[in-house]
Design a protein around this motif. Structure first.
Motif, short mmCIF file in Angstrom:
data_model
loop_
_atom_site.label_atom_id
_atom_site.label_comp_id
_atom_site.label_asym_id
_atom_site.label_seq_id
_atom_site.Cartn_x
_atom_site.Cartn_y
_atom_site.Cartn_z
N THR A 103 0.85 -1.19 0.00
CA THR A 103 0.00 0.00 0.00
C THR A 103 0.88 1.24 0.00
O THR A 103 1.80 1.35 0.81
CB THR A 103 -0.89 0.01 1.26
N ILE A 104 0.59 2.14 -0.94
CA ILE A 104 1.31 3.42 -0.98
C ILE A 104 0.37 4.46 -0.36
O ILE A 104 -0.78 4.56 -0.73
CB ILE A 104 1.62 3.84 -2.43
N THR A 105 0.88 5.22 0.60
CA THR A 105 0.06 6.26 1.24
C THR A 105 0.72 7.61 1.04
O THR A 105 1.93 7.75 1.21
CB THR A 105 -0.04 5.98 2.76
N ILE A 106 -0.12 8.59 0.65
CA ILE A 106 0.37 9.97 0.56
C ILE A 106 -0.61 10.85 1.31
O ILE A 106 -1.81 10.85 1.02
CB ILE A 106 0.48 10.44 -0.90
N THR A 107 -0.11 11.58 2.30
CA THR A 107 -0.94 12.58 2.98
C THR A 107 -0.13 13.85 3.09
O THR A 107 1.11 13.82 3.09
CB THR A 107 -1.34 12.13 4.41
N GLY A 108 -0.82 14.96 3.20
CA GLY A 108 -0.13 16.25 3.32
C GLY A 108 -0.81 17.10 4.37
O GLY A 108 -1.98 16.90 4.67
N ASP A 109 -0.07 18.06 4.92
CA ASP A 109 -0.71 19.00 5.85
C ASP A 109 -0.75 20.38 5.22
O ASP A 109 -0.27 20.60 4.12
CB ASP A 109 0.01 19.01 7.20
N LYS A 110 -1.30 21.35 5.97
CA LYS A 110 -1.49 22.71 5.43
C LYS A 110 -0.15 23.38 5.08
O LYS A 110 -0.05 24.18 4.19
CB LYS A 110 -2.24 23.58 6.45
N VAL A 111 0.89 23.00 5.85
CA VAL A 111 2.20 23.64 5.63
C VAL A 111 2.90 23.09 4.40
O VAL A 111 3.87 23.66 3.91
CB VAL A 111 3.09 23.41 6.90
N GLY A 112 2.41 21.97 3.89
CA GLY A 112 3.06 21.39 2.71
C GLY A 112 3.98 20.25 3.06
O GLY A 112 4.69 19.72 2.21
N ASN A 113 4.01 19.84 4.35
CA ASN A 113 4.78 18.64 4.71
C ASN A 113 4.02 17.43 4.19
O ASN A 113 2.80 17.42 4.14
CB ASN A 113 4.94 18.55 6.23
#
Length: 774
Positions: free
Chosen positions: A600-610
């Motif tokens: 499984t490949i997971t991609i998540t991001g936050d508001k700061v762009g991390n």
């Protein structure tokens, strides 16, 4: 290098002790003279137009410079009774409270109160904002400190202010922003070795090792005796896998200061992971002479002893780590978390030093909850756990075995193993060569070859006290056994032997590729391949669920060149706004048209762009059974064809057997059935089984693309594609006849003691004579 003027510190005790008071009475004249000079030159903050007031203020500032903070506070307070808004006195009193010590919260609060008053009266002075940031940051109030430094920079940018703010961003793990600040600082003043070092560290922590190395070298040009730059350079080369360059730079740091604890610790850890345990131990012992409570050195000392079979010393060092209980509210160190598992495992190993390896099984003997907690690196909170028995006095530690004391054919066996193990080394940043692992896995390869040959000739194997036909797991267990003992720090355990409860939840093998700003450079070469796969999956998903928006998504995807660029595409669909997961599929050979879950490949991001970009395999019971059925079928076919191969040497048979071996291991890699070490274990099985078929791997795993065998298997569209890629670099050739004359590995090293002895022995002269491989 603070914003406040540094005076000559006196030798008196800090905080107005009696010795300081007597010194003050003796030096009143000196204090007044210093103050007069200071007042004339107005060399203190917020000087006034009144000469008498300036002289009075200067006296208090001289008191601060001499470490007499209480006297300074008293002096400022007297002045403020007459003029409550005398800015210089408010400021000075704030400085004095700060210098008294922030360990007392009262001092910190009073210092902040005074500095905030100054800002309300004089809002355009950058040094006050910087001074307040210097109080806020040690209190952990980093965002407020950053805000103050930003204000100071807006008022009057300077190299020091940018460096100060960069350091705080660095502490906050915002390495990209920290890098910008160090860059600005160096543009304003290029001769700053510390700013240059930190700039290098911002690269280092993001996995940009080559850029980090350039910065560390630049820092050394500016300051030739910069120990921290040499130490950091050593660590960067170690992360690149360049042992010689790392050693050279750690040595340079220690030549400048032989008592530099951090360098001794890092050098020792590198030597351990290079398989040079004796040398590593010297560094950990030296580290502990200088810093007896250093948990890392204490843990690593215990680990090195146990790995070499010196259990009494090892367990003594481990127990010392266990005594370092964290204080209430304090986070336990990784060493403290790991040491109880290591001690229990060490006791287990010691008890079985002389038991034949075929008569016991770690996966069965160790309690399920213990294994589960150990593999997941959880705190040691195991209900109803019964400790392993203490060391038995009649079982002696492992003694050093001289290489020359082995018979010539065993010496030959060890030399061949060293050569075979070196063929498994990944030539990719992040992989340090480990000669101990090389030897262990070389011996595993030879033992697999011999066991598979015996199986094809209809012989049985002895496992856990029973004699039976060899199964595929037995083949891998040979390699598991050697990998375990080469480094006892790592739990190499079969996941399907874990407690049922643990498996029903899914046991995850997790790899972070990008976390925040930290890039795992080991897998960098695979980012592009995975990115293409994700793009294809996104198009398929939108084609099915959002056909109207498909064109827009397609256009957006054309602009995506790196993983981070995927984040804006998430907004095209409400379900994927915060991130998405994509599953790879593994086609079945047994049931044409059927597919299994890959990883499984997971991609998540936050508001700061991390970003969090990770891959994981979920080892659930159902998934495990599907893969086992696939591997069982291939192994059955392999055994049947292997038996035919022994009777006839037809080229077609050899080719078919090679493909079956690679296909079987393709499913093993995608299953990821071990808690650690799956990659090198599987590769030694490939090499050994191929040698049993009469073929030998003569090519090294390539650098750069296609450089990690496990990732090749996991990202290949099927077993055929994986076999084709692997055969492309393996450069298979007919096996040398001399392998047949090598002694039996399992009979030569039938116990844990004999295995540890051979891993400890020095065989440096193997390099001076030709190895049998032709």
């Amino acid at each position: 290098d603070s914003s406040f003027l540094h005076f000559h510190e006196s030798d008196c005790d800090i905080g107005g002790s009696s010795s300081c008071e007597s010194m003050l009475s003796l030096n009143t004249e000196k204090v007044l003279n210093q103050a007069k000079l200071l007042a004339e030159q107005k060399r203190f903050p917020f000087a006034t137009d009144n000469d008498n007031t300036n002289e009075e203020l200067a006296i208090a500032y001289v008191l601060i410079g001499n470490g007499l903070y209480d006297e300074a506070i008293q002096h400022f307070s007297t002045m403020l009774q007459e003029d409550p808004e005398l800015v210089s006195a408010i400021y000075g009193r704030g400085i004095a409270y700060g210098k008294k010590g922030l360990h007392d919260m009262k001092n910190a609060e009073l210092a902040l109160f005074e500095l905030s008053r100054v800002i309300s009266l004089e809002p355009d002075h950058p040094e006050v904002f910087e001074q307040r940031a210097e109080i806020l940051s040690p209190l952990g109030r980093i965002s407020e400190a950053l805000s103050d430094l930003t204000k100071a920079i807006q008022l009057q940018p300077s190299a020091r202010l940018y460096r100060h703010r960069g350091t705080l961003y660095f502490i906050s793990e915002d390495y990209a922003t920290a890098h910008e600040d160090f860059q600005h600082s160096l543009e304003l003043n290029k001769n700053q070795p510390i700013a240059m070092l930190y700039k290098g560290l911002t690269f280092f922590h993001r996995g940009l090792l080559k850029e980090a190395i350039e910065s560390f070298k630049e820092a050394l040009k500016q300051k030739a005796d910069f120990i921290d730059a040499y130490k950091s350079l050593g660590q960067a080369y170690r992360e690149l896998g360049n042992f010689d360059a790392a050693t050279e730079n750690f040595q340079k740091a220690l030549l400048l200061n032989q008592n530099h604890v951090q360098t001794l610790q890092l050098k020792g850890m590198m030597l351990y992971h290079h398989g040079s345990l004796d040398e590593a131990l010297k560094n950990f012992k030296r580290c502990l002479q200088l810093e007896p409570y250093n948990e890392v050195c204490q843990y690593m000392k215990g680990l090195s002893h146990v790995a070499m079979g010196q259990f009494y010393e090892g367990i003594k060092a481990q127990t010392k780590v266990m005594l370092n209980d964290p204080l209430p509210g304090q986070k336990a160190s990784p060493e403290y978390l790991k040491v109880k598992y290591l001690r229990e495992y060490s006791r287990y190993l010691h008890a079985h030093l002389d038991t034949p390896l075929t008569e016991y099984n770690i996966d069965v003997d160790l309690p399920g909850n213990f294994k589960d907690h150990w593999a997941k690196n959880l705190p040691f909170l195991i209900e109803n756990y019964e400790e392993q028995p203490g060391l038995q006095p009649h079982i002696k530690d492992v003694l050093f075995q001289n290489f020359e004391s082995y018979k010539p054919d065993v010496q030959e066996l060890v030399c061949v193993a060293d050569h075979l193990g070196s063929m498994m080394q990944y030539e990719t940043p992040g992989f340090l060569p480990n000669k101990r692992i090389h030897r262990a896995m070389g011996l595993a390869t030879l033992e697999v070859m011999q066991a598979v040959q015996r199986t094809w000739a209809n012989s049985k194997v002895r496992m856990n006290g029973k004699t039976r036909l060899m199964q595929w797991r037995d083949m891998f267990d040979i390699a598991v056994k050697w990998r375990r003992i080469a480094d006892p720090d790592q739990p190499v355990l079969w996941l399907d032997q874990m407690p049922a409860r643990s498996l029903s939840r899914g046991f995850n093998n997790h790899i972070n590729l990008i976390r925040g700003q930290v890039i795992n450079m080991r897998y960098l070469e695979y980012f592009e391949k995975i990115l293409h796969f994700i793009k294809d999956r996104i198009l398929v998903y939108h084609g099915a669920n959002n056909p109207k928006g498909l064109l827009e998504v397609r256009e957006a995807l054309e602009k995506v060149h790196k993983v981070e660029d995927l984040l804006p595409i998430m907004k095209f669909n409400s379900k994927t706004r915060d991130g998405f997961t994509v599953n790879t599929k593994v086609p079945s050979l047994k049931d044409q048209g059927k597919e299994y879950d890959g990883f499984t490949i997971t991609i998540t991001g936050d508001k700061v762009g991390n970003i969090l970009f990770s891959v994981e395999t979920q080892t659930t019971e159902e998934r495990t059974q599907l893969y086992h059925a696939e591997i069982d079928a291939l192994y059955k076919d392999l055994t049947a064809r292997g038996k035919i191969l022994i009777l006839s040497a037809e080229l077609g048979e050899v080719d078919a057997v090679c493909n079956l071996i690679l296909s079987l291991v393709y499913y093993f890699y995608n299953l990821m059935p071990l808690s650690r070490g799956s990659s090198v274990i599987a590769y030694s099985v490939i090499m050994g089984a191929l040698m049993a078929s009469g073929k030998e791997v003569s090519g090294k795993i390539p650098k750069g693309k296609a450089s990690l065998v496990d990732f090749e298997a996991m990202t290949a569209p099927g077993s055929e594609a994986f076999s084709k890629t692997a055969r492309g670099w393996m450069n298979l050739k007919s096996i040398s006849p001399s392998y047949k004359s090598l002694p039996s590995v399992s009979e030569t090293f039938p116990t844990l003691r004999t295995m540890i002895e051979v891993l400890n022995t020095d065989s440096s002269h193997c390099l001076k004579k030709p190895v049998v491989v032709v």
